[in-house]
Design an enzyme around this catalytic site. Structure first.
Site, PDB file in Angstrom:
ATOM      1  N   CYS A  35      48.278  42.800  34.474  1.00  0.00           N
ATOM      2  CA  CYS A  35      49.400  41.919  34.817  1.00  0.00           C
ATOM      3  C   CYS A  35      49.229  40.530  34.217  1.00  0.00           C
ATOM      4  O   CYS A  35      50.149  39.732  34.217  1.00  0.00           O
ATOM      5  CB  CYS A  35      49.548  41.798  36.332  1.00  0.00           C
ATOM      6  SG  CYS A  35      48.130  41.015  37.113  1.00  0.00           S
ATOM      7  N   CYS A 104      44.568  43.725  43.439  1.00  0.00           N
ATOM      8  CA  CYS A 104      44.724  42.275  43.312  1.00  0.00           C
ATOM      9  C   CYS A 104      43.544  41.559  43.973  1.00  0.00           C
ATOM     10  O   CYS A 104      43.158  40.477  43.545  1.00  0.00           O
ATOM     11  CB  CYS A 104      46.013  41.802  43.963  1.00  0.00           C
ATOM     12  SG  CYS A 104      47.479  42.668  43.399  1.00  0.00           S
TER      13      CYS A 104
HETATM   14 FE1  FES Z   1      48.442  41.007  39.304  1.00  0.00          FE
HETATM   15 FE2  FES Z   1      48.418  41.123  41.875  1.00  0.00          FE
HETATM   16  S1  FES Z   1      50.006  41.784  40.584  1.00  0.00           S
HETATM   17  S2  FES Z   1      46.873  40.404  40.599  1.00  0.00           S
END
Ligand code: FES
Length: 143
Positions: A35, A104
């Site tokens: 992400c 995360c």
């Molecule tokens: Fe990337 Fe949570 S969506 S760390």
């Protein structure tokens, strides 16, 4: 955000210990390769304990809440105790995280470990062999 516990929402809305420690004894920077979320953790060590812990996170709500929570858990702990804080410990302290958000919390536990390893390196302390950084994985990261 209905999938989050009240504690997660509280730490997300009012994160504790945000910022930098200018004369930090150790700095950890970790990123989630999927992400792109990034986190820095700063530690100050005194008499073998974490005297101060601060963080900066550019990431999702769960990444912010878990970094905020880990600064509170880690403060006052010895280096060894702090190295043993797992992502599960962080999630438990937040009354749980939804399964798709567990990765995360890797950022928080890995960021803290990276900061401690940085401190150990600067002070020629050998880290225990069992320390592993977990976030550099292919786990999917849905925002
Ligand atoms: Fe990337 Fe949570 S969506 S760390």
């Amino acid at each position: 955000m209905g999938m989050y516990s009240e504690k997660v929402m509280d730490h997300f809305r009012h994160p504790r210990n945000v910022g930098e420690i200018p004369d930090a004894d150790g700095i950890g920077k970790v990123g989630n390769p999927v992400c792109g979320d990034l986190m820095w953790i700063y530690i100050k060590v005194k008499d073998g304990r974490l005297e101060d812990v601060k963080f900066k996170t550019f990431g999702c709500g769960a990444a912010i809440a878990t970094s905020s929570m880990i600064t509170e858990i880690a403060r006052g702990k010895t280096i060894d105790e702090a190295l043993k804080i797992s992502r599960q410990d962080v999630a438990d302290s937040l009354d749980g995280l939804p399964p798709i958000k567990m990765h995360c919390s890797n950022l928080a536990s890995d960021g803290l470990k990276a900061a401690i390893l940085d401190y150990m390196k600067k002070n020629n302390i050998k880290p225990p062999d069992w320390v592993k950084i977990e976030s550099e994985t292919e786990e999917k990261c849905d925002t």
